[in-house]
Design an enzyme around this catalytic site. Structure first.
Site, PDB file in Angstrom:
ATOM      1  N   LYS A 138       0.400  -0.797   0.311  1.00  0.00           N
ATOM      2  CA  LYS A 138      -0.182   0.013  -0.117  1.00  0.00           C
ATOM      3  C   LYS A 138       0.768   1.598   0.296  1.00  0.00           C
ATOM      4  O   LYS A 138       1.100   2.057   0.599  1.00  0.00           O
ATOM      5  CB  LYS A 138      -0.955  -0.004   1.529  1.00  0.00           C
ATOM      6  CG  LYS A 138      -1.849  -1.537   1.268  1.00  0.00           C
ATOM      7  CD  LYS A 138      -3.134  -0.997  -0.137  1.00  0.00           C
ATOM      8  CE  LYS A 138      -3.932  -2.683   0.328  1.00  0.00           C
ATOM      9  NZ  LYS A 138      -4.783  -2.356  -1.152  1.00  0.00           N
ATOM     10  N   HIS A 146       3.455  10.993   7.122  1.00  0.00           N
ATOM     11  CA  HIS A 146       3.634   9.202   8.109  1.00  0.00           C
ATOM     12  C   HIS A 146       5.038   9.481   8.622  1.00  0.00           C
ATOM     13  O   HIS A 146       4.981   8.996   8.865  1.00  0.00           O
ATOM     14  CB  HIS A 146       2.992   8.318   7.042  1.00  0.00           C
ATOM     15  CG  HIS A 146       3.191   7.109   7.226  1.00  0.00           C
ATOM     16  ND1 HIS A 146       1.801   6.718   7.769  1.00  0.00           N
ATOM     17  CD2 HIS A 146       4.025   6.175   7.472  1.00  0.00           C
ATOM     18  CE1 HIS A 146       2.228   5.185   8.773  1.00  0.00           C
ATOM     19  NE2 HIS A 146       2.739   5.612   7.968  1.00  0.00           N
ATOM     20  N   HIS A 149       6.975  11.790  10.772  1.00  0.00           N
ATOM     21  CA  HIS A 149       5.892  11.419  11.346  1.00  0.00           C
ATOM     22  C   HIS A 149       6.120  10.181  12.685  1.00  0.00           C
ATOM     23  O   HIS A 149       6.497  10.200  13.363  1.00  0.00           O
ATOM     24  CB  HIS A 149       3.844  11.722  11.940  1.00  0.00           C
ATOM     25  CG  HIS A 149       3.501  11.361  13.075  1.00  0.00           C
ATOM     26  ND1 HIS A 149       3.112  12.448  14.123  1.00  0.00           N
ATOM     27  CD2 HIS A 149       2.343  10.718  13.476  1.00  0.00           C
ATOM     28  CE1 HIS A 149       2.863  12.313  14.882  1.00  0.00           C
ATOM     29  NE2 HIS A 149       2.252  10.641  15.030  1.00  0.00           N
ATOM     30  N   GLN A 210      -8.041  14.388  15.148  1.00  0.00           N
ATOM     31  CA  GLN A 210      -6.170  15.194  14.816  1.00  0.00           C
ATOM     32  C   GLN A 210      -6.804  16.600  14.902  1.00  0.00           C
ATOM     33  O   GLN A 210      -5.647  17.041  15.468  1.00  0.00           O
ATOM     34  CB  GLN A 210      -5.748  14.748  13.997  1.00  0.00           C
ATOM     35  CG  GLN A 210      -5.784  13.231  13.732  1.00  0.00           C
ATOM     36  CD  GLN A 210      -5.064  12.704  14.361  1.00  0.00           C
ATOM     37  OE1 GLN A 210      -4.086  12.613  15.572  1.00  0.00           O
ATOM     38  NE2 GLN A 210      -4.081  11.256  13.791  1.00  0.00           N
TER      39      GLN A 210
END
Length: 306
Positions: A138, A146, A149, A210
């Site tokens: 994926k 991503h 972080h 978030q």
């Protein structure tokens, strides 16, 4: 010249470590930053280079069962961390304003040291999020945000735990853990199968949660700048937390706009082209007519197979 620079670096590091919290030394990975840095470097290399090469000529792994167990285990672990943060200070004797690090050896102070390490350690478990993306091919989910972080957060929190486990700087860790209870619960249901898809209508609000997190974190840190007096021992951590909350609020706000505001206004022809090209439409990944959720399952819960 090189020798002099090396000597200065060694001396600076030794002087810096003299100010570290001695109570954390007995915990794994806390003797020095070398091991955790090596793990994070290995993570980045695997995600960007080794993993894709390993999977290049292989079919995606079916990790549905593993992911269900992993996600719900993270729900339980995150809930435990939230409870420990509350009992260690935030629900007991913290003022929610200028709360210094308790450097004593009292049971509650040592409890805060322990949960601060648990939170730090949880960031390394969360590296599996990206590993699963790689093994399931994926790659569209592996964005700069991503990777940034998942690699920078554990590295910065090592220093936070090493020098200031607890106090005002731990607020964002507690809030982040609350968000992770919700987030991993969603991912767990999403991975569990098509029978649970009807309960996942609130995917859009994950981003809203978030955003609320980053607002709370930034506001809590902002009050430091308006206090007449605050003897928090390590102001640098407050500055970093404020920058972290503000930086990620901007990034996630842009995601919200692109996915849920701008995306909904796409003309029908663009949406059709998006389905063919695998772009983001209405906040979801669309490819060959199938709508994919963030964990890689389709709208009807089926795993795409190459």
């Amino acid at each position: 010249m090189t020798t002099e620079v090396g000597t200065w670096v060694v001396k600076f590091y030794e002087d810096l470590m003299k100010h570290a919290d001695p109570r954390i030394n007995a915990y794994p990975m806390m003797q020095g930053p070398g091991l955790m840095t090596a793990i994070l470097v290995g993570y980045v290399m695997f995600v960007l280079y080794l993993g894709p090469r390993l999977m290049a000529n292989r079919k995606p792994f079916d990790l549905k069962g593993i992911m269900v167990v992993y996600n719900f285990a993270m729900v339980a672990f995150s809930a435990f961390i939230v409870y420990e943060f509350l009992m260690s200070g935030w629900a007991t004797d913290y003022t929610w304003r200028c709360d210094p690090v308790d450097v004593s050896d009292s049971p509650q102070a040592l409890r805060m040291v322990r949960v601060a390490w648990f939170f730090f350690f949880s960031k390394f478990i969360e590296l599996l999020d990206t590993v699963f993306f790689v093994l399931r091919k994926k790659n569209s989910q592996i964005t700069f945000l991503h990777i940034f972080h998942h690699s920078v957060m554990p590295w910065t929190w090592w220093w936070g735990v090493k020098f200031g486990p607890g106090g005002m700087g731990s607020f964002h860790a507690m809030v982040n853990s609350i968000v992770h209870v919700i987030m991993y619960f969603y991912y767990g249901l999403s991975a569990a199968g098509p029978q649970f898809q009807k309960y996942l209508w609130w995917k859009k609000y994950m981003t809203a949660i978030q955003l609320v997190q980053f607002v709370l974190v930034s506001l809590h840190a902002t009050q430091y700048y308006f206090m007449d007096k605050c003897d928090y021992q390590i102001p640098l951590f407050v500055h970093l937390v404020w920058m972290y909350g503000t930086f990620f609020f901007v990034l996630f706000s842009n995601f919200w706009y692109q996915a849920y505001t701008k995306g909904k206004r796409l003309p029908k022809t663009q949406e059709k082209d998006g389905r063919q090209k695998g772009v983001i439409a209405n906040g979801k990944h669309v490819e060959n007519g199938h709508t994919y959720l963030e964990n890689g399952t389709t709208q009807n819960g089926k795993i795409k197979a190459n």
